[in-house]
Design an enzyme around this catalytic site. Structure first.
Site, PDB file in Angstrom:
ATOM      1  N   TYR A 171     -10.001  27.928  23.186  1.00  0.00           N
ATOM      2  CA  TYR A 171      -8.864  27.203  23.779  1.00  0.00           C
ATOM      3  C   TYR A 171      -9.353  26.314  24.917  1.00  0.00           C
ATOM      4  CZ  TYR A 171      -3.915  26.618  25.003  1.00  0.00           C
ATOM      5  OH  TYR A 171      -2.650  26.120  25.227  1.00  0.00           O
TER       6      TYR A 171
ATOM      7  N   TYR B  53      -3.036  18.693  21.075  1.00  0.00           N
ATOM      8  CA  TYR B  53      -2.623  19.841  21.886  1.00  0.00           C
ATOM      9  C   TYR B  53      -1.410  20.475  21.217  1.00  0.00           C
ATOM     10  CZ  TYR B  53      -0.735  22.506  25.831  1.00  0.00           C
ATOM     11  OH  TYR B  53      -0.241  23.507  26.633  1.00  0.00           O
TER      12      TYR B  53
END
Length: 388
Positions: free
Chosen positions: A297, A341
């Site tokens: 991430y 994203y």
């Protein structure tokens, strides 16, 4: 923390389908429409129909309720529905929730989804605009009056301490941005397709909150992503090779807050990631040396370095060199810095593609993939493997 052995969940469920909308900056669609398009695409990929689905999992932040998605997709009865909190930290936990339901026999086919207009609608990077008094928001009260109003500013506190502790410069973070953008440049689905960067580009990008530059911060995206979870046995009869959930875990550390855990003894690590790492390695029976691809991430580059260290891929303060030397393929889709994203859900999809052998930037022989979720908050992670 308990000293449990291998979780009985290991190897009981698999990701059988993945689907996404176009990733854009102005979708022109409702968030419900994005969710439905992603869910239908995932079901098509799995060779299943809406009528096969009896479970749905999403994020507490998602604006498309499970029952509304079910109705809009043409699903029937649901026997399981669930939501996971803490923003991007929920990504891998949605798969954990779905896998638990499948393994327990509560549901047979569960779809995890996340859809938002995060660029044209609510922009998380804009920070705190209004917050009702709550126990959850109390921690922010110690940071907001001093100007720490955005996710970038919260991460910058830890990033500055990390550089100081290990005698590094902001260039250390640039290695992550360069790697992500190189992979994004060859991924047609990525926003930054055809646009790699260099360390010089990173150093020339403007400051956001020192020591973070623009290229240390993920982009903002409109889009949706969905994943279909079912039993390994059923997945074997579907069109694609199963991406088996070898391990799934959630974690919150001592003194945990949402992005503002500044009162811990040390700001240079991510204890919540450490909790996840220990559980994943124990459950999967694997270690850092067994992983073929890491999908970490990357809302902000410093936390990618800290994740590598928490998972034991390298020593403390050594992650920048680890990335620069490309000891492990990282974020082969371009990550959230380069592709899109989507609160980490697109990273799970890339992990599935790597296990299937169908990724645009395929790592030869990849069969063991680590995927992580949002950091700085209570988080989650997965180890995905091939079947057998």
């Amino acid at each position: 923390m308990s000293a449990r052995g291998r979780d009985p969940l290991s190897g009981r469920a698999a990701v059988a389908g993945i689907g996404a909308t176009e990733f854009s900056k102005d979708s022109g669609l409702s968030e419900l429409r994005l969710a439905v398009e992603a869910v239908r695409a995932a079901l098509d990929d799995a060779g299943l129909t809406p009528g096969d689905v009896d479970g749905l999992v999403t994020f507490t932040m998602d604006t498309s309720p499970e029952i509304t998605v079910a109705q809009a997709c043409g699903m029937g009865d649901l026997s399981f529905f669930s939501r996971v909190h803490y923003g991007g930290g929920a990504a891998c936990a949605t798969v954990l929730q779905a896998a638990l339901a499948v393994a327990a026999g509560v549901a047979e086919v569960v779809v995890c989804y996340r859809a938002f207009n995060e660029r044209s609608g609510r922009r998380f990077g804009a920070g705190v605009q209004h917050r009702e008094p709550s126990a959850e928001g109390a921690a922010l009260g110690w940071a907001l009056p001093f100007g720490l109003l955005t996710p970038a500013s919260w991460v910058a506190m830890a990033a500055q301490r990390y550089l100081h502790r290990y005698g590094l410069t902001p260039e250390a973070f640039g290695h992550v941005a360069v790697v992500d953008r190189r992979y994004a440049a060859t991924n047609p689905a990525a926003h930054f397709y055809g646009r790699p960067i260099t360390l010089a580009d990173h150093a020339a990008s403007r400051w956001i909150v020192e020591p973070l530059r623009l290229l240390d911060c993920c982009q903002e995206t409109d889009g949706g992503q969905a994943l279909v979870i079912t039993s390994v046995e059923r997945a074997r009869d579907l069109p694609h090779p199963p991406a088996v959930v070898a391990a799934a875990a959630q974690g919150a550390g001592r003194g945990q807050e949402q992005m503002t855990s500044f009162y811990r003894d040390d700001l240079t690590g991510l204890p919540e990631t450490g909790v996840v790492a220990r559980r994943l390695w124990r459950t999967a029976g694997l270690g850092p040396g067994d992983i073929d691809v890491g999908i970490l991430y990357d809302h902000f580059t410093p936390f990618v370095l800290m994740q590598l260290e928490e998972f034991g891929f390298c020593g403390r303060g050594e992650a920048a060199d680890f990335v620069a030397e490309e000891r492990l393929p990282l974020n082969t889709h371009g990550g959230q810095l380069g592709e899109a994203y989507l609160h980490g859900m697109n990273g799970i999809a890339e992990g599935v593609r790597q296990v299937r052998g169908s990724a645009v930037n395929q790592v030869p022989g990849a069969s063991r993939v680590l995927v992580t979720a949002g950091t700085g908050v209570p988080t989650s992670g997965l180890v995905l493997t091939g079947d057998g």
